[in-house]
Design a protein around this motif. Structure first.
Motif, PDB file in Angstrom:
ATOM      1  N   MET A   1      27.391  50.400  52.217  1.00 35.76           N
ATOM      2  CA  MET A   1      27.533  48.856  51.664  1.00 35.76           C
ATOM      3  C   MET A   1      29.213  48.542  51.338  1.00 35.76           C
ATOM      4  O   MET A   1      29.685  49.530  50.483  1.00 35.76           O
ATOM      5  CB  MET A   1      26.793  48.684  50.351  1.00 35.76           C
ATOM      6  CG  MET A   1      27.003  47.284  49.831  1.00 35.76           C
ATOM      7  SD  MET A   1      25.813  47.093  48.466  1.00 35.76           S
ATOM      8  CE  MET A   1      26.378  45.223  47.797  1.00 35.76           C
ATOM      9  N   THR A   2      29.704  47.675  51.898  1.00 34.69           N
ATOM     10  CA  THR A   2      31.142  47.376  51.537  1.00 34.69           C
ATOM     11  C   THR A   2      31.406  46.654  50.261  1.00 34.69           C
ATOM     12  O   THR A   2      30.611  45.507  50.069  1.00 34.69           O
ATOM     13  CB  THR A   2      31.868  46.826  52.619  1.00 34.69           C
ATOM     14  OG1 THR A   2      31.638  47.447  53.741  1.00 34.69           O
ATOM     15  CG2 THR A   2      33.366  46.679  52.397  1.00 34.69           C
ATOM     16  N   VAL A   3      32.141  46.993  49.089  1.00 36.72           N
ATOM     17  CA  VAL A   3      32.463  46.270  47.957  1.00 36.72           C
ATOM     18  C   VAL A   3      33.514  45.628  48.219  1.00 36.72           C
ATOM     19  O   VAL A   3      34.898  46.106  48.251  1.00 36.72           O
ATOM     20  CB  VAL A   3      32.426  47.421  46.634  1.00 36.72           C
ATOM     21  CG1 VAL A   3      32.668  46.518  45.437  1.00 36.72           C
ATOM     22  CG2 VAL A   3      31.069  47.936  46.714  1.00 36.72           C
ATOM     23  N   VAL A   4      33.441  44.380  48.018  1.00 34.28           N
ATOM     24  CA  VAL A   4      34.652  43.249  48.027  1.00 34.28           C
ATOM     25  C   VAL A   4      35.244  43.221  46.888  1.00 34.28           C
ATOM     26  O   VAL A   4      34.636  42.822  46.060  1.00 34.28           O
ATOM     27  CB  VAL A   4      34.331  42.001  48.616  1.00 34.28           C
ATOM     28  CG1 VAL A   4      35.511  41.122  48.695  1.00 34.28           C
ATOM     29  CG2 VAL A   4      33.600  42.116  50.041  1.00 34.28           C
ATOM     30  N   PRO A   5      36.374  43.545  46.667  1.00 34.31           N
ATOM     31  CA  PRO A   5      37.094  43.483  45.170  1.00 34.31           C
ATOM     32  C   PRO A   5      37.138  41.888  44.871  1.00 34.31           C
ATOM     33  O   PRO A   5      37.729  40.978  45.902  1.00 34.31           O
ATOM     34  CB  PRO A   5      38.496  44.233  45.469  1.00 34.31           C
ATOM     35  CG  PRO A   5      38.884  44.172  46.750  1.00 34.31           C
ATOM     36  CD  PRO A   5      37.351  44.292  47.507  1.00 34.31           C
ATOM     37  N   PRO A   6      37.287  41.741  43.663  1.00 38.80           N
ATOM     38  CA  PRO A   6      37.450  40.301  43.128  1.00 38.80           C
ATOM     39  C   PRO A   6      38.931  39.818  43.535  1.00 38.80           C
ATOM     40  O   PRO A   6      39.908  40.653  43.494  1.00 38.80           O
ATOM     41  CB  PRO A   6      37.353  40.179  41.713  1.00 38.80           C
ATOM     42  CG  PRO A   6      37.524  41.751  41.261  1.00 38.80           C
ATOM     43  CD  PRO A   6      37.182  42.622  42.473  1.00 38.80           C
ATOM     44  N   ALA A   7      39.031  38.490  43.950  1.00 41.00           N
ATOM     45  CA  ALA A   7      40.395  38.126  44.157  1.00 41.00           C
ATOM     46  C   ALA A   7      41.231  37.979  42.821  1.00 41.00           C
ATOM     47  O   ALA A   7      40.839  37.898  41.733  1.00 41.00           O
ATOM     48  CB  ALA A   7      40.164  36.440  44.677  1.00 41.00           C
ATOM     49  N   PRO A   8      42.434  38.337  43.035  1.00 43.41           N
ATOM     50  CA  PRO A   8      43.333  38.428  41.958  1.00 43.41           C
ATOM     51  C   PRO A   8      43.528  37.105  41.408  1.00 43.41           C
ATOM     52  O   PRO A   8      43.600  36.060  42.037  1.00 43.41           O
ATOM     53  CB  PRO A   8      44.490  38.934  42.567  1.00 43.41           C
ATOM     54  CG  PRO A   8      44.380  38.739  43.901  1.00 43.41           C
ATOM     55  CD  PRO A   8      43.005  38.852  44.433  1.00 43.41           C
ATOM     56  N   VAL A   9      43.698  37.102  39.947  1.00 39.78           N
ATOM     57  CA  VAL A   9      43.818  35.918  39.253  1.00 39.78           C
ATOM     58  C   VAL A   9      45.496  35.575  39.228  1.00 39.78           C
ATOM     59  O   VAL A   9      46.028  36.308  38.949  1.00 39.78           O
ATOM     60  CB  VAL A   9      43.328  35.942  37.986  1.00 39.78           C
ATOM     61  CG1 VAL A   9      43.575  34.767  37.031  1.00 39.78           C
ATOM     62  CG2 VAL A   9      41.808  36.248  37.888  1.00 39.78           C
ATOM     63  N   PRO A  10      45.700  34.238  39.796  1.00 38.83           N
ATOM     64  CA  PRO A  10      47.226  34.200  40.136  1.00 38.83           C
ATOM     65  C   PRO A  10      47.826  33.939  38.502  1.00 38.83           C
ATOM     66  O   PRO A  10      47.098  33.470  37.578  1.00 38.83           O
ATOM     67  CB  PRO A  10      47.114  32.796  40.724  1.00 38.83           C
ATOM     68  CG  PRO A  10      45.738  32.214  40.467  1.00 38.83           C
ATOM     69  CD  PRO A  10      44.828  33.334  40.374  1.00 38.83           C
ATOM     70  N   VAL A  11      49.021  34.517  38.332  1.00 40.52           N
ATOM     71  CA  VAL A  11      49.812  34.360  37.239  1.00 40.52           C
ATOM     72  C   VAL A  11      50.408  33.004  37.123  1.00 40.52           C
ATOM     73  O   VAL A  11      51.179  32.821  38.189  1.00 40.52           O
ATOM     74  CB  VAL A  11      50.554  35.556  36.987  1.00 40.52           C
ATOM     75  CG1 VAL A  11      51.412  35.471  35.739  1.00 40.52           C
ATOM     76  CG2 VAL A  11      49.789  36.857  37.017  1.00 40.52           C
TER      77      VAL A  11
END
Length: 403
Positions: A1-11
């Motif tokens: 199962m591939t875990v998709v990291p959460p999208a980075p929160v733009p600064v």
């Protein structure tokens, strides 16, 4: 199962500078954008009549400069300005009663830039600047962007009150007074010689810079020319005189100048190096060539004659256009007329409804550094023909009666 990291929160990006957040744009420019439709008769702008530009004379000056010395005309130049133009400007000021050398002059990209340079050279954030009330709107912007504290000086139909000026200088300790003493924008009023002398005296006794802006002074229709404040005894070392070709030659050239004491002029030159290095060389050389080959004074006299007819057309139509109880100025020159409607008229609130009648003006409120008079408005009388002015005033009257 591939875990998709959460999208980075733009600064979030760093914010704009405080001065950019607090100083608004020009209401005049905003009105011009809204009323750009060709069917609108626009009394809002401060635009010279384009049909009166000496287009052929200016074109010939550019042709001559490019034909004879294109390499120089298209090259970088000195920050202070082209020597030929500075000498010509100094000669014109000297002929009008203010002895001036070419080295006293700094050429600017329009006289509006001169205000920005002076603000950079003279003002720290929090410094106090005294202004007329009402005042030229773009000067309020320039001083506001510099972080100045802007204080209006009480006055009357003759301009700044010298007694009130001295009281404010002693209490507020300002850096400078900004004034348009001849055919003022927005009111059209002219300061008489006695008052100019009194203001020069206050500046000398109290230690005050005066910025004397004179973009309209050559557009006189009647009466006698008043001397520059800078020409009074003791004033030369504390008065900065600003001038421009925008109203007498063409605003698209973006050519202005300032005449200032050496130390302040050098500081302005440093500020200009940071802003634009120098005013366009080809425009400067073309203007110098025009002054050498053509009679600018004769051209200005012709323009002033046409503008007088247009002023008279507006004065003739105002009694019918404005509501009973209104009052207005009768300028001896320049481009603007100032009107005050009776209470409870609010010219800012009324403008959108008046524009529906295909006519526009500038509400008076933005020109005030202090408490605005909501019943005031500015009308420019030079851009339209007398017939167009008559029709515009008919529409204005119709719009005001409708509300």
């Amino acid at each position: 199962m591939t875990v998709v990291p959460p999208a980075p929160v733009p600064v979030p990006l760093p914010p704009l500078a405080a001065r950019a957040r607090t100083v608004g744009g020009s209401p005049v420019r905003d009105i011009l954008a809204v009323t750009a439709r060709p069917e609108v008769i626009n009394f809002a702008g401060g635009l010279p009549a384009p049909e009166l530009f000496d287009a052929e004379g200016i074109a010939e000056a550019f042709r001559a400069v490019l034909a004879e010395d294109a390499g120089r005309a298209l090259q970088y130049s000195t920050t202070e300005g082209e020597p030929a133009l500075r000498a010509a400007l100094a000669g014109r000021m000297s002929a009008r009663g203010l002895p001036t050398d070419a080295d006293d002059v700094l050429v600017t990209t329009g006289s509006q830039q001169a205000l920005s340079l002076l603000a950079a050279a003279l003002l720290e954030p929090g410094d106090t600047v005294l202004v007329e009330d009402p005042c030229y709107l773009a000067a309020l912007q320039a001083f506001g962007l510099a972080g100045a504290r802007i204080v209006p000086v009480p006055g009357d139909e003759q301009g700044v009150d010298p007694v009130a000026l001295e009281e404010l200088v002693l209490r507020e300790r300002p850096k400078l007074l900004y004034t348009v003493p001849t055919f003022q924008n927005p009111t059209g009023r002219t300061m008489p010689a006695a008052r100019r002398a009194a203001i020069a005296d206050v500046a000398e006794r109290c230690g005050l810079w005066i910025v004397e802006d004179d973009p309209y002074g050559e557009l006189r229709f009647e009466g006698e020319r008043e001397p520059w404040i800078a020409s009074y005894e003791g004033a030369a070392e504390r008065v900065v005189l600003l001038g421009s070709f925008s109203k007498v030659m063409a605003p698209g050239l973006r050519l202005g100048w300032l005449r200032a004491p050496a130390g302040l002029r050098r500081a302005c030159a440093v500020a200009k190096q940071a802003a634009d290095l120098h005013t366009p060389t080809v425009n400067q050389l073309a203007a110098a060539r025009y002054l050498a080959d053509r009679d600018l004074d004769a051209h200005v006299a012709r323009v002033a004659g046409v503008y007088r007819e247009r002023r008279d057309a507006m004065l003739a139509g105002l009694p019918e256009a404005l509501p009973a109880g209104s009052a207005w100025s009768r300028p001896e020159g320049g481009m603007f007329l100032w009107a005050r409607l009776p209470e409870p008229y609010d010219t800012t609130a009324l403008l959108p409804r008046v524009v529906r009648h295909d006519v526009a003006y500038v509400p008076g409120a933005p020109f005030y550094a202090g408490t605005p008079d909501p019943s005031t408005l500015r009308l420019c009388f030079v851009t339209q023909t007398p017939e167009e002015i008559g029709e515009g005033l008919r529409r204005l009257g119709e719009g005001l009666r409708a509300v």
